[in-house]
Motif scaffolding. Structure first.
Motif, mmCIF file in Angstrom:
data_model
loop_
_atom_site.group_PDB
_atom_site.id
_atom_site.type_symbol
_atom_site.label_atom_id
_atom_site.label_comp_id
_atom_site.label_asym_id
_atom_site.label_seq_id
_atom_site.Cartn_x
_atom_site.Cartn_y
_atom_site.Cartn_z
ATOM 1 N N LYS A 4 0.855 -1.184 0.000
ATOM 2 C CA LYS A 4 0.000 0.000 0.000
ATOM 3 C C LYS A 4 0.892 1.236 0.000
ATOM 4 C CE LYS A 4 -0.662 0.140 4.974
ATOM 5 N NZ LYS A 4 -1.618 0.281 6.049
ATOM 6 N N ALA A 5 0.291 2.346 -0.348
ATOM 7 C CA ALA A 5 1.051 3.588 -0.469
ATOM 8 C C ALA A 5 1.689 3.967 0.864
ATOM 9 C CB ALA A 5 0.148 4.708 -0.949
ATOM 10 N N ARG A 8 0.505 8.993 0.683
ATOM 11 C CA ARG A 8 -0.765 9.122 -0.037
ATOM 12 C C ARG A 8 -0.746 10.359 -0.925
ATOM 13 N NH1 ARG A 8 -3.838 5.291 0.003
ATOM 14 N NH2 ARG A 8 -5.676 6.535 -0.304
ATOM 15 N N THR A 35 -1.820 9.927 -10.255
ATOM 16 C CA THR A 35 -1.413 9.576 -8.894
ATOM 17 C C THR A 35 0.047 9.916 -8.614
ATOM 18 O OG1 THR A 35 -3.042 7.795 -8.939
ATOM 19 C CG2 THR A 35 -1.388 7.712 -7.188
ATOM 20 N N THR A 39 1.073 12.502 -5.695
ATOM 21 C CA THR A 39 1.931 12.045 -4.600
ATOM 22 C C THR A 39 3.133 12.968 -4.441
ATOM 23 O OG1 THR A 39 1.233 9.758 -4.986
ATOM 24 C CG2 THR A 39 3.270 10.089 -3.720
#
Length: 192
Positions: A4-5, A8, A35, A39
């Motif tokens: 997962k990131a 974010r 994205t 980010t």
């Protein structure tokens, strides 16, 4: 790559107007900022400066579009940068490349590719592995490319290896189903 990131994406409402203006061309088909750029917007000043260089490499590069995309896809595959891979598979398809050609570049099965693309992909691998090309490969590059194009080869590999490192370290995630599964490569994977 983290599952997962780690960082974010920044919410668009939290960005400065000048950052939003810089990101205007970097939106998906639904109008959302891509994205990767959302980010990197955690560091807005650096992002705006980086976009100038990125715009050259992606939009004003002197290399043929299809060849450039094959190089980027090779980097994404070797670095296991799924987000980069997914974005550039889509760009490659719009540039007229078949999935078969994309996979050939990514996996090292280059025999069916034209001579220039084989040379560019060999240079890509050499730059990833050694940050250099030997004299024989340099001669092959310069027999096909101008000095400007040769410099764009270096900029393209440097830019997209940097982005692969950012994607993998920050955990930039793809959205939805991948355009094409990220294949294994024929060589050791880059530790991005």
């Amino acid at each position: 790559m983290p599952e997962k990131a780690r960082v974010r994406p920044v919410d668009e409402a939290d960005l400065q107007e000048r950052t939003l203006a810089s990101l205007a061309p970097y939106r998906d088909q639904d109008g959302r900022i891509h994205t990767i750029w959302a980010t990197l917007a955690h560091h807005e000043d650096a992002l705006r400066r980086y976009l100038v260089f990125s715009n050259h490499v992606l939009g004003k590069n002197t290399l043929p579009l299809a060849s450039r995309e094959l190089m980027i896809l090779r980097i994404a595959a070797r670095a296991r940068a799924a987000y980069e891979w997914d974005q550039h598979v889509r760009i490659a398809r719009r540039a007229g490349l078949s999935d078969e050609t994309v996979l050939a570049a990514a996996t090292g099965a280059w025999d069916g590719l034209d001579e220039l693309d084989q040379i560019l992909l060999a240079a890509t691998d050499s730059l990833i592995d050694r940050q250099n090309v030997d004299d024989e490969l340099w001669s092959r590059l310069t027999a096909h490319l101008s000095v400007q194009q040769t410099i764009d080869v270096l900029y393209t590999v440097g830019q997209y290896l940097t982005i692969a490192t950012v994607i993998n370290t920050l955990g930039v995630q793809t959205k939805g189903d991948p355009a094409l599964a990220l294949p294994p490569t024929d060589q050791k994977e880059v530790q991005a």
